[in-house]
Design a protein around this motif. Structure first.
Motif, mmCIF file in Angstrom:
data_model
loop_
_atom_site.group_PDB
_atom_site.id
_atom_site.type_symbol
_atom_site.label_atom_id
_atom_site.label_comp_id
_atom_site.label_asym_id
_atom_site.label_seq_id
_atom_site.Cartn_x
_atom_site.Cartn_y
_atom_site.Cartn_z
ATOM 1 N N CYS A 82 4.283 -4.013 7.948
ATOM 2 C CA CYS A 82 3.102 -4.245 7.100
ATOM 3 C C CYS A 82 3.035 -5.702 6.630
ATOM 4 O O CYS A 82 4.023 -6.247 6.141
ATOM 5 C CB CYS A 82 3.176 -3.314 5.891
ATOM 6 S SG CYS A 82 1.939 -3.650 4.644
ATOM 7 N N VAL A 83 1.873 -6.321 6.786
ATOM 8 C CA VAL A 83 1.705 -7.721 6.375
ATOM 9 C C VAL A 83 0.983 -7.849 5.032
ATOM 10 O O VAL A 83 0.594 -8.931 4.624
ATOM 11 C CB VAL A 83 0.951 -8.536 7.459
ATOM 12 C CG1 VAL A 83 1.735 -8.542 8.753
ATOM 13 C CG2 VAL A 83 -0.465 -8.013 7.675
ATOM 14 N N ARG A 84 0.793 -6.728 4.349
ATOM 15 C CA ARG A 84 0.185 -6.724 3.002
ATOM 16 C C ARG A 84 -1.221 -7.332 3.013
ATOM 17 O O ARG A 84 -1.559 -8.165 2.167
ATOM 18 C CB ARG A 84 1.054 -7.488 2.007
ATOM 19 C CG ARG A 84 2.166 -6.693 1.343
ATOM 20 C CD ARG A 84 3.118 -6.063 2.277
ATOM 21 N NE ARG A 84 4.325 -5.588 1.574
ATOM 22 C CZ ARG A 84 5.335 -4.984 2.184
ATOM 23 N NH1 ARG A 84 5.294 -4.752 3.488
ATOM 24 N NH2 ARG A 84 6.371 -4.588 1.496
ATOM 25 N N CYS A 85 -2.025 -6.941 3.972
ATOM 26 C CA CYS A 85 -3.411 -7.426 3.970
ATOM 27 C C CYS A 85 -4.307 -6.503 3.153
ATOM 28 O O CYS A 85 -5.403 -6.871 2.770
ATOM 29 C CB CYS A 85 -3.940 -7.536 5.395
ATOM 30 S SG CYS A 85 -4.114 -5.936 6.223
ATOM 31 N N TYR A 86 -3.859 -5.269 2.911
ATOM 32 C CA TYR A 86 -4.552 -4.260 2.115
ATOM 33 C C TYR A 86 -5.862 -3.783 2.745
ATOM 34 O O TYR A 86 -6.711 -3.204 2.067
ATOM 35 C CB TYR A 86 -4.792 -4.746 0.672
ATOM 36 C CG TYR A 86 -3.553 -5.318 0.024
ATOM 37 C CD1 TYR A 86 -2.322 -4.689 0.156
ATOM 38 C CD2 TYR A 86 -3.598 -6.493 -0.706
ATOM 39 C CE1 TYR A 86 -1.175 -5.216 -0.414
ATOM 40 C CE2 TYR A 86 -2.453 -7.035 -1.282
ATOM 41 C CZ TYR A 86 -1.245 -6.389 -1.125
ATOM 42 O OH TYR A 86 -0.108 -6.914 -1.688
ATOM 43 N N CYS A 87 -6.032 -4.035 4.044
ATOM 44 C CA CYS A 87 -7.231 -3.520 4.727
ATOM 45 C C CYS A 87 -7.272 -1.996 4.654
ATOM 46 O O CYS A 87 -8.339 -1.399 4.526
ATOM 47 C CB CYS A 87 -7.228 -3.943 6.195
ATOM 48 S SG CYS A 87 -7.514 -5.683 6.446
ATOM 49 N N CYS A 88 -6.095 -1.351 4.747
ATOM 50 C CA CYS A 88 -6.064 0.114 4.747
ATOM 51 C C CYS A 88 -6.601 0.658 3.427
ATOM 52 O O CYS A 88 -7.370 1.615 3.402
ATOM 53 C CB CYS A 88 -4.642 0.613 5.003
ATOM 54 S SG CYS A 88 -3.406 -0.146 3.937
ATOM 55 N N MET A 110 3.383 4.622 6.513
ATOM 56 C CA MET A 110 3.424 3.173 6.727
ATOM 57 C C MET A 110 4.830 2.664 6.995
ATOM 58 O O MET A 110 5.776 3.044 6.309
ATOM 59 C CB MET A 110 2.875 2.450 5.494
ATOM 60 C CG MET A 110 1.385 2.581 5.375
ATOM 61 S SD MET A 110 0.854 2.474 3.689
ATOM 62 C CE MET A 110 -0.890 2.796 3.904
ATOM 63 N N ILE A 146 0.704 1.591 10.671
ATOM 64 C CA ILE A 146 0.427 2.943 10.165
ATOM 65 C C ILE A 146 0.429 3.930 11.322
ATOM 66 O O ILE A 146 -0.140 3.667 12.380
ATOM 67 C CB ILE A 146 -0.942 3.002 9.446
ATOM 68 C CG1 ILE A 146 -1.045 1.893 8.394
ATOM 69 C CG2 ILE A 146 -1.147 4.365 8.797
ATOM 70 C CD1 ILE A 146 -2.388 1.835 7.693
ATOM 71 N N PRO A 197 0.845 -1.196 0.000
ATOM 72 C CA PRO A 197 0.000 0.000 0.000
ATOM 73 C C PRO A 197 0.877 1.241 0.000
ATOM 74 O O PRO A 197 1.954 1.242 0.599
ATOM 75 C CB PRO A 197 -0.775 -0.132 1.317
ATOM 76 C CG PRO A 197 0.132 -0.918 2.203
ATOM 77 C CD PRO A 197 0.889 -1.861 1.305
ATOM 78 N N CYS A 246 -5.572 -1.045 10.663
ATOM 79 C CA CYS A 246 -4.378 -1.853 10.377
ATOM 80 C C CYS A 246 -4.153 -2.907 11.465
ATOM 81 O O CYS A 246 -3.862 -2.574 12.616
ATOM 82 C CB CYS A 246 -3.151 -0.952 10.276
ATOM 83 S SG CYS A 246 -1.636 -1.900 10.020
ATOM 84 N N PRO A 247 -4.253 -4.193 11.125
ATOM 85 C CA PRO A 247 -4.091 -5.223 12.154
ATOM 86 C C PRO A 247 -2.654 -5.345 12.644
ATOM 87 O O PRO A 247 -2.416 -5.866 13.725
ATOM 88 C CB PRO A 247 -4.540 -6.508 11.444
ATOM 89 C CG PRO A 247 -4.330 -6.249 9.999
ATOM 90 C CD PRO A 247 -4.547 -4.774 9.807
ATOM 91 N N ALA A 248 -1.690 -4.850 11.840
ATOM 92 C CA ALA A 248 -0.277 -4.992 12.212
ATOM 93 C C ALA A 248 0.266 -3.742 12.908
ATOM 94 O O ALA A 248 1.451 -3.687 13.216
ATOM 95 C CB ALA A 248 0.550 -5.276 10.961
HETATM 96 S S1 SF4 Z 1 -1.606 -3.480 4.117
HETATM 97 FE FE1 SF4 Z 1 -2.476 -4.188 6.095
HETATM 98 S S2 SF4 Z 1 -0.707 -4.361 7.431
HETATM 99 FE FE2 SF4 Z 1 -0.049 -3.121 5.689
HETATM 100 S S3 SF4 Z 1 -0.348 -1.002 6.331
HETATM 101 FE FE3 SF4 Z 1 -2.216 -1.646 5.251
HETATM 102 S S4 SF4 Z 1 -3.595 -2.405 6.855
HETATM 103 FE FE4 SF4 Z 1 -1.530 -2.309 7.742
#
Ligand code: SF4
Ligand code: SF4
Length: 379
Positions: free
Chosen positions: A351-357, A346, A337, A315, A332-334
């Motif tokens: 960052c675990v690349r979940c793309y929730c953000c 970031m 941010i 992201p 962000c679960p990790a």
């Molecule tokens: S991709 Fe996931 S872990 Fe990485 S900054 Fe976004 S929400 Fe956080």
């Protein structure tokens, strides 16, 4: 082995009368709504409403589709309720922003936020010993899923299988993102959730889908289609084929098919509707997801982080668009941010690349960026 039947109709507009006719035409080859709903049954309708977004953006199930399905359920004597678990806002707020609340109020259909769950035990061999499935889903007589046809930065495509991730209550979704960081493993979790909460019927809204930077900040993709079937894997496979995505490139579909939850093979699908060749489009822009492989993740310490930073889509904040609302920070679960000079920033090592953000930012301030080396390796 009998084939999975998938019904497809063309529907180029969200005009209420047209959508209503289209839903009836869509369900006719499947036996009509009365084939699934008996008088007096509680029918839980699960739209795609993970975040409240204006309907014209193409991110959420369109209100006219919800309205048409509610009317069909009622015509069959069923008692409809709408349930969802938006990630970072209340159901009423998300439903109001997306236009669904207006339909629910007008038709006097209750909305149920998924905040109570039933622990469903799983056999050994699953990723988790039990899944917290929203109680209204577990208790309903009939579950109808109303996903939206969209691109997805993490799993390439989202439709019927992915929509059922929403039956996991609230913040537990973020915990799963953190715990199952590998795309393949996370996709297996999605398939296992789909297996437990498998809907009776899936009706996919592809009148206007979303491509590009989906599932939240892509572009509206006018596909002019609706699809339906009892085999959501097959519905997804047909939808993928129409928009030019190999269904097996979307891990949740591939894994769900491997688990025997449906078929992703077109020669095992009986299509009711126009020939698939006449429906195909080349204009749909799918994301090229690049999550770290298990091997990359297994590399520990600095080398592993360097590998991940060089090879995976990540992201990226567009500072000029960031409004400093902090929603991504909370999502962000990790905890990767933080705010710097009023803008999101970031830490890619966390960052675990979940793309929730990217999914929660309603200002389109987070894009998915693929490092140069990764782009070169894909050529
Ligand atoms: S991709 Fe996931 S872990 Fe990485 S900054 Fe976004 S929400 Fe956080
Ligand atoms: S990136 Fe988006 S969600 Fe995050 S603070 Fe900026 S505007 Fe808000």
């Amino acid at each position: 082995m009998s084939k999975s039947r998938v019904s497809v109709v063309r529907c180029s507009t969200y005009d209420a009368a047209r959508v209503s006719q289209s839903v009836q035409a869509l369900l006719a080859p499947l036996g009509g709504m009365s084939a699934f709903v008996s008088p007096g049954q509680t029918v839980l309708i699960k739209p795609n409403l993970i975040h409240g977004t204006a309907p014209e953006r193409g991110a959420t199930t369109h209100p006219q589709v919800l309205q048409a399905v509610i009317q069909e359920v009622r015509a069959s004597g069923g008692v409809p309720v709408v349930g969802e678990s938006p990630g970072y806002e209340s159901l009423s707020v998300a439903a109001r922003k997306s236009g669904l609340l207006e339909v629910m109020e007008e038709l006097d259909v209750p909305g149920i936020a998924f905040d109570a769950w039933t622990d469903v035990r799983l056999d050994p061999g699953h990723l988790v010993p039990s899944l917290p499935i929203a109680a209204p889903v577990a208790d309903a007589d009939v579950v109808i899923s109303l996903p939206k046809l969209k691109s997805h930065g993490l799993v390439v495509y989202t439709g019927c299988v992915k929509n059922m991730f929403g039956v996991i209550c609230g913040t537990q979704k973020a915990q799963y993102h953190l715990r199952f960081q590998d795309r393949e493993v996370f996709s297996r979790l999605l398939a296992e959730i789909y297996a437990v909460a498998r809907p009776t019927l899936s009706i996919l809204d592809g009148v206007i889908g979303m491509d590009g930077n989906g599932p939240r900040n892509g572009d509206p993709a006018p596909l002019g289609l609706m699809l339906a079937g009892t085999d959501g894997v097959a519905v997804d496979a047909v939808a993928c084929s129409i928009v030019g995505i190999d269904p097996l490139e979307s891990p949740p579909i591939r894994i769900a098919a491997q688990m025997g939850l449906g078929t992703a093979s077109l020669d095992q699908i009986e299509l009711a509707g126009p020939p698939i060749e006449t429906l195909k489009t080349s204009s749909f822009r799918a994301p090229r997801a690049a999550r770290p492989s298990m091997r990359q993740r297994a590399m520990s310490g600095r080398a592993g982080r360097a590998m991940r930073n060089l090879l995976t889509t990540r992201p990226a904040v567009r500072p000029e668009a960031c409004r400093g609302c902090r929603i991504c920070v909370k999502a962000c679960p990790a905890k990767a941010i933080e705010m710097r000079a009023g803008k999101a920033w970031m830490d890619y090592n966390k960052c675990v690349r979940c793309y929730c953000c990217q999914e929660v930012c309603e200002h389109g301030a987070i894009e998915l960026a693929t490092p140069l080396l990764a782009r070169l390796m894909r050529r």
